[in-house]
Design an enzyme around this catalytic site. Structure first.
Site, PDB file in Angstrom:
ATOM      1  N   SER A 157       0.886  -1.303   0.130  1.00  0.00           N
ATOM      2  CA  SER A 157      -0.116   0.077   0.114  1.00  0.00           C
ATOM      3  C   SER A 157       0.919   1.206  -0.011  1.00  0.00           C
ATOM      4  CB  SER A 157      -0.967  -0.161   1.278  1.00  0.00           C
ATOM      5  OG  SER A 157      -1.855   0.803   1.122  1.00  0.00           O
ATOM      6  N   ASP A 255     -10.079  -2.134  -5.989  1.00  0.00           N
ATOM      7  CA  ASP A 255      -9.064  -1.442  -5.095  1.00  0.00           C
ATOM      8  C   ASP A 255      -9.087  -0.009  -5.978  1.00  0.00           C
ATOM      9  OD1 ASP A 255      -7.224   0.170  -3.747  1.00  0.00           O
ATOM     10  OD2 ASP A 255      -5.702  -1.571  -3.927  1.00  0.00           O
ATOM     11  N   HIS A 285      -8.716  -3.947  -1.409  1.00  0.00           N
ATOM     12  CA  HIS A 285      -7.451  -3.571  -0.685  1.00  0.00           C
ATOM     13  C   HIS A 285      -7.734  -3.919   0.826  1.00  0.00           C
ATOM     14  CE1 HIS A 285      -3.971  -0.633  -0.747  1.00  0.00           C
ATOM     15  NE2 HIS A 285      -4.462  -0.559   0.632  1.00  0.00           N
TER      16      HIS A 285
END
Length: 316
Positions: A157, A255, A285
């Site tokens: 991320s 995502d 995500h």
């Protein structure tokens, strides 16, 4: 919107709370509570864990790190691991599961760092801490039992975005050479104009409203989307991706970060960088929070296999 989430993941959705970035302090506390509910990773092989404080960037504080060393003959490859959290959340405890799993399953030394978080410490504070950790790892390779020609940087991320930025920074500064970069569901682009970022306003765990807050905290209010933003803050803005280390890029179907990851991977290939790209259908995500799901197991296996090829199977 409704999303065709993988059925095995979908059964867990009611138990996954939404993360609200509007209050960073409260969100950090909630994230720690969520992390405590996830079973710890149990290594199959001996892994020694050391906590250290190392010199930070010039003018900055020391950086707290953890070094995970498998019981294996050296010198070994190494991964400088950067945790996620939207530039706002996370610490060494958040990194623990991933770092321990890589050290155990890949058989490389993992160095994780507790970089400074926004909004209290906006760009470039966190990146400077990550780069200082890479420099320390390379400088102390012999003591760590690490082959300096087999050092990688990687993260998840925001950690994936920081890993991409570290790769750009060390190339441009002539710093420690990297053998590999792992960009796992990376946060790369402050402009927030890709189709997935525009469409996914209510996806589980991460969505456009959180992305807006994340970048505003990291860059400072009013800078997101302007010409002031450095490619070291938002690597998607880099115009030259040549000369970067081989890459592993993974994205999730539902995502908002999906398309910036796909675009960055494509541009790496076009720049002559050997790149392995994975898009996982039905995922969102943070779906890795469900570790027993078949798709999560596959995602983890793909990443560790890629690291093994890059850092263990490559000639020393």
């Amino acid at each position: 919107m409704s999303y065709a989430i993988d059925p095995e993941l979908a059964t867990w959705l009611p138990l996954i709370p939404q993360v609200n970035f509007a209050d960073p302090v409260a969100t950090r506390a909630r994230r720690r509570e969520m992390a405590a509910e996830i079973p710890p990773y149990v290594a199959a092989n001996p892994v020694a864990v050391r906590a250290l404080s190392i010199p930070g960037p010039a003018g900055g504080p020391e950086v707290a790190i953890r070094v995970y060393t498998p019981a294996a003959d050296g010198p070994l490859g190494a991964l400088v691991h950067i945790h996620g959290g939207g530039f706002v959340l996370g610490d060494l405890d958040l990194a623990e599961r991933s770092a321990l799993r890589v050290a155990d399953q890949v058989g490389v030394v993992v160095v994780a760092m507790d970089y400074r978080l926004a909004p209290e410490n906006p760009f470039p504070a966190g990146l400077d801490d990550c780069y200082a950790t890479l420099e320390w790892t390379a400088k102390n390779a012999a003591e760590l039992g690490v082959d300096p020609a087999r050092i990688a940087v990687g993260g998840d991320s925001a950690g994936g975005g920081l890993a991409a930025a570290v790769a750009l920074l060390t190339r441009d500064r002539g710093g420690p050479a990297l053998a590999y970069q792992v960009l796992n569901i990376p946060e790369l682009d402050d402009r927030l104009d890709t189709p997935s970022m525009t469409a996914y306003t209510d996806t589980p765990m991460w969505h456009r409203p959180n992305a807006i807050l994340s970048w505003d905290f990291y860059l400072g209010e009013g800078k997101r989307g302007t010409a002031e933003v450095s490619p070291y803050a938002a690597p998607a803005r880099a115009t030259d991706l040549s000369g970067l280390p081989p890459a592993f890029v993974a994205v999730c179907e539902f995502d908002p970060l999906r398309d910036e990851g796909l675009d960055y991977a494509q541009r790496l290939v076009q720049a002559g960088v050997s790149t392995e790209l994975h898009l996982y259908p039905g995922t969102f995500h943070g779906s890795g929070l469900i570790p027993e799901a078949a798709v999560t197991v596959r995602m983890g296996r793909d990443l560790t296999d890629a690291l093994r090829r890059a850092l263990r199977d490559a000639p020393a």
